[in-house]
Motif scaffolding. Structure first.
Motif, PDB file in Angstrom:
ATOM      1  N   GLU A 160     -18.232  19.912   2.186  1.00 20.63           N
ATOM      2  CA  GLU A 160     -18.280  19.264   1.067  1.00 20.63           C
ATOM      3  C   GLU A 160     -18.526  20.126  -0.081  1.00 20.63           C
ATOM      4  O   GLU A 160     -17.834  20.099  -1.257  1.00 20.63           O
ATOM      5  CB  GLU A 160     -19.166  18.352   1.149  1.00 20.63           C
ATOM      6  CG  GLU A 160     -18.621  17.061   2.056  1.00 20.63           C
ATOM      7  CD  GLU A 160     -19.527  15.719   1.935  1.00 20.63           C
ATOM      8  OE1 GLU A 160     -18.991  14.652   1.894  1.00 20.63           O
ATOM      9  OE2 GLU A 160     -20.733  15.855   2.202  1.00 20.63           O
ATOM     10  N   ASP A 185     -17.900   8.328   8.306  1.00 28.69           N
ATOM     11  CA  ASP A 185     -17.729   7.738   6.872  1.00 28.69           C
ATOM     12  C   ASP A 185     -16.185   7.622   6.507  1.00 28.69           C
ATOM     13  O   ASP A 185     -15.263   8.696   6.000  1.00 28.69           O
ATOM     14  CB  ASP A 185     -18.499   8.459   5.941  1.00 28.69           C
ATOM     15  CG  ASP A 185     -18.366   8.061   4.672  1.00 28.69           C
ATOM     16  OD1 ASP A 185     -17.670   7.222   4.064  1.00 28.69           O
ATOM     17  OD2 ASP A 185     -19.640   8.220   3.784  1.00 28.69           O
ATOM     18  N   LYS A 188     -15.149   8.218   2.844  1.00 30.87           N
ATOM     19  CA  LYS A 188     -14.913   9.586   2.397  1.00 30.87           C
ATOM     20  C   LYS A 188     -13.850  10.311   3.152  1.00 30.87           C
ATOM     21  O   LYS A 188     -13.053  11.106   2.535  1.00 30.87           O
ATOM     22  CB  LYS A 188     -16.229  10.312   2.816  1.00 30.87           C
ATOM     23  CG  LYS A 188     -17.194  10.428   1.656  1.00 30.87           C
ATOM     24  CD  LYS A 188     -18.504  11.341   2.027  1.00 30.87           C
ATOM     25  CE  LYS A 188     -19.764  11.338   1.162  1.00 30.87           C
ATOM     26  NZ  LYS A 188     -20.599  12.306   1.611  1.00 30.87           N
ATOM     27  N   TYR A 192     -11.044  12.277   1.054  1.00 25.88           N
ATOM     28  CA  TYR A 192     -10.802  13.319   1.142  1.00 25.88           C
ATOM     29  C   TYR A 192      -9.268  13.922   1.561  1.00 25.88           C
ATOM     30  O   TYR A 192      -8.601  14.739   1.211  1.00 25.88           O
ATOM     31  CB  TYR A 192     -11.790  14.290   2.062  1.00 25.88           C
ATOM     32  CG  TYR A 192     -13.141  14.483   1.592  1.00 25.88           C
ATOM     33  CD1 TYR A 192     -13.407  14.619   0.301  1.00 25.88           C
ATOM     34  CD2 TYR A 192     -14.338  13.980   2.528  1.00 25.88           C
ATOM     35  CE1 TYR A 192     -14.500  14.592  -0.290  1.00 25.88           C
ATOM     36  CE2 TYR A 192     -15.392  14.078   1.890  1.00 25.88           C
ATOM     37  CZ  TYR A 192     -15.735  14.382   0.530  1.00 25.88           C
ATOM     38  OH  TYR A 192     -17.168  14.502   0.150  1.00 25.88           O
ATOM     39  N   ALA A 219     -12.284   4.083  -1.973  1.00 31.24           N
ATOM     40  CA  ALA A 219     -11.917   5.415  -1.653  1.00 31.24           C
ATOM     41  C   ALA A 219     -10.935   5.919  -2.523  1.00 31.24           C
ATOM     42  O   ALA A 219     -10.765   7.151  -2.978  1.00 31.24           O
ATOM     43  CB  ALA A 219     -11.174   5.566  -0.261  1.00 31.24           C
ATOM     44  N   MET A 222     -12.600   6.965  -5.933  1.00 34.35           N
ATOM     45  CA  MET A 222     -13.222   8.161  -5.651  1.00 34.35           C
ATOM     46  C   MET A 222     -12.275   9.165  -5.775  1.00 34.35           C
ATOM     47  O   MET A 222     -12.676  10.464  -6.313  1.00 34.35           O
ATOM     48  CB  MET A 222     -14.001   8.162  -4.254  1.00 34.35           C
ATOM     49  CG  MET A 222     -15.179   7.271  -4.154  1.00 34.35           C
ATOM     50  SD  MET A 222     -15.855   6.962  -2.461  1.00 34.35           S
ATOM     51  CE  MET A 222     -16.405   8.763  -2.428  1.00 34.35           C
ATOM     52  N   SER A 223     -11.150   9.099  -5.288  1.00 36.98           N
ATOM     53  CA  SER A 223     -10.095  10.150  -5.270  1.00 36.98           C
ATOM     54  C   SER A 223      -9.623  10.549  -6.612  1.00 36.98           C
ATOM     55  O   SER A 223      -9.601  11.614  -7.147  1.00 36.98           O
ATOM     56  CB  SER A 223      -8.908  10.038  -4.367  1.00 36.98           C
ATOM     57  OG  SER A 223      -7.929  10.886  -4.424  1.00 36.98           O
ATOM     58  N   TRP A 226     -12.255  12.127  -8.687  1.00 39.43           N
ATOM     59  CA  TRP A 226     -12.481  13.591  -8.414  1.00 39.43           C
ATOM     60  C   TRP A 226     -11.350  14.425  -8.811  1.00 39.43           C
ATOM     61  O   TRP A 226     -11.596  15.408  -9.322  1.00 39.43           O
ATOM     62  CB  TRP A 226     -12.687  13.743  -6.652  1.00 39.43           C
ATOM     63  CG  TRP A 226     -12.686  15.274  -6.291  1.00 39.43           C
ATOM     64  CD1 TRP A 226     -14.134  15.529  -6.001  1.00 39.43           C
ATOM     65  CD2 TRP A 226     -12.104  16.275  -6.181  1.00 39.43           C
ATOM     66  NE1 TRP A 226     -14.008  16.901  -5.429  1.00 39.43           N
ATOM     67  CE2 TRP A 226     -13.041  17.160  -5.612  1.00 39.43           C
ATOM     68  CE3 TRP A 226     -10.680  16.508  -6.231  1.00 39.43           C
ATOM     69  CZ2 TRP A 226     -12.139  18.612  -5.278  1.00 39.43           C
ATOM     70  CZ3 TRP A 226      -9.975  17.876  -6.348  1.00 39.43           C
ATOM     71  CH2 TRP A 226     -10.977  18.863  -5.722  1.00 39.43           C
TER      72      TRP A 226
END
Length: 251
Positions: A160, A185, A188, A192, A219, A222-223, A226
């Protein structure tokens, strides 16, 4: 030749304060340039200068040790001793080099010690101000090779970090570790795999089948966050480009 080198070092001394560069730094740089020379006398002089610095200048130990091992090729013990000393005192390049030597050996299996390789690489990364993303991925891989069950959690940690340092190649190793077992998870794992774009579209779709709509939405956010923070955008970012889902489901 001796007169030329003496003049160069005197010139470094006179200009060092004006340029705010230490005399040692300038002499070290010049010695490294000499090692690259086609002239044998120049190379010998570069070695001589570095040898005089090895007691107080860690980088000189690594540079001279590397040259003895990788270029001259007949000074294994001396080269290894210099690089090991530099690694012990915190030189990251020396630490990365020695961890690879312990992992893979040198001149056959000489010096191979996989546990020592993992230990040293971990120590280097922990103390480095700017750790190498590639080496963080390497440590994650080595941990899994050493003991897949025992080291899985720590392997995820380093992978990570590698990804957060913009090494997208870590994703293909990281995602499978998050889809099952105690470390599962799915949020995550989807997040990812989304960063991998079309490269992991099938894996992402398989993960999505196990998720709730709320998890999928989390998710995705979060992507996108990021991607914004790292200034890296993949197809499908906030509805832009070609969506991935239909490409997978049509098969």
């Amino acid at each position: 030749m001796k007169g030329i080198v003496a003049c160069l070092l005197l010139l470094f001394s006179c200009n060092a304060q004006a340029n705010n560069i230490k005399v040692d730094d300038r002499a070290f740089y010049e010695a490294r340039m000499m090692l690259k020379s086609d002239n044998i006398e120049n190379r010998d002089k570069g070695v001589e200068i570095l040898q005089k610095m090895t007691g107080r200048f860690i980088q000189a130990r690594y540079s001279l040790g590397w040259w003895l091992l990788m270029v001259k090729g007949n000074n294994d013990e001396r080269g290894i001793a210099l690089i090991s000393s530099a690694a012990t005192e915190g030189n990251s390049s020396a630490g990365y080099f020695m961890s690879d030597v312990y992992k893979n050996g040198m001149n056959g299996k000489k010096l191979k010690n996989e546990k020592k390789a993992v230990k040293l690489l971990r120590e280097v990364l922990v103390r480095a101000d700017h750790p190498s993303a590639d080496e963080e991925q390497t440590l994650g891989q080595w941990l899994m090779e050493e003991d897949e069950i025992k080291n899985k959690k720590e392997a995820i940690y380093w992978l990570e970090w590698s990804l957060n340092h913009d090494n997208l190649f870590a994703i293909s190793i990281l995602v499978p570790l998050l889809v099952e077992g105690e470390e599962q998870d799915l949020v995550k794992a989807w997040f990812y795999s989304d960063l991998a774009g079309t490269g992991m579209a099938s894996e992402k779709h398989a993960i999505e089948k196990q998720m709730t709509p709320e998890q999928r939405e989390q998710a995705q956010e979060m992507s996108w966050q990021w991607q914004d923070e790292h200034h890296i955008h993949v197809p499908g970012y906030r509805g832009q480009g070609s969506p991935l889902r239909w490409q997978v489901e049509s098969h």
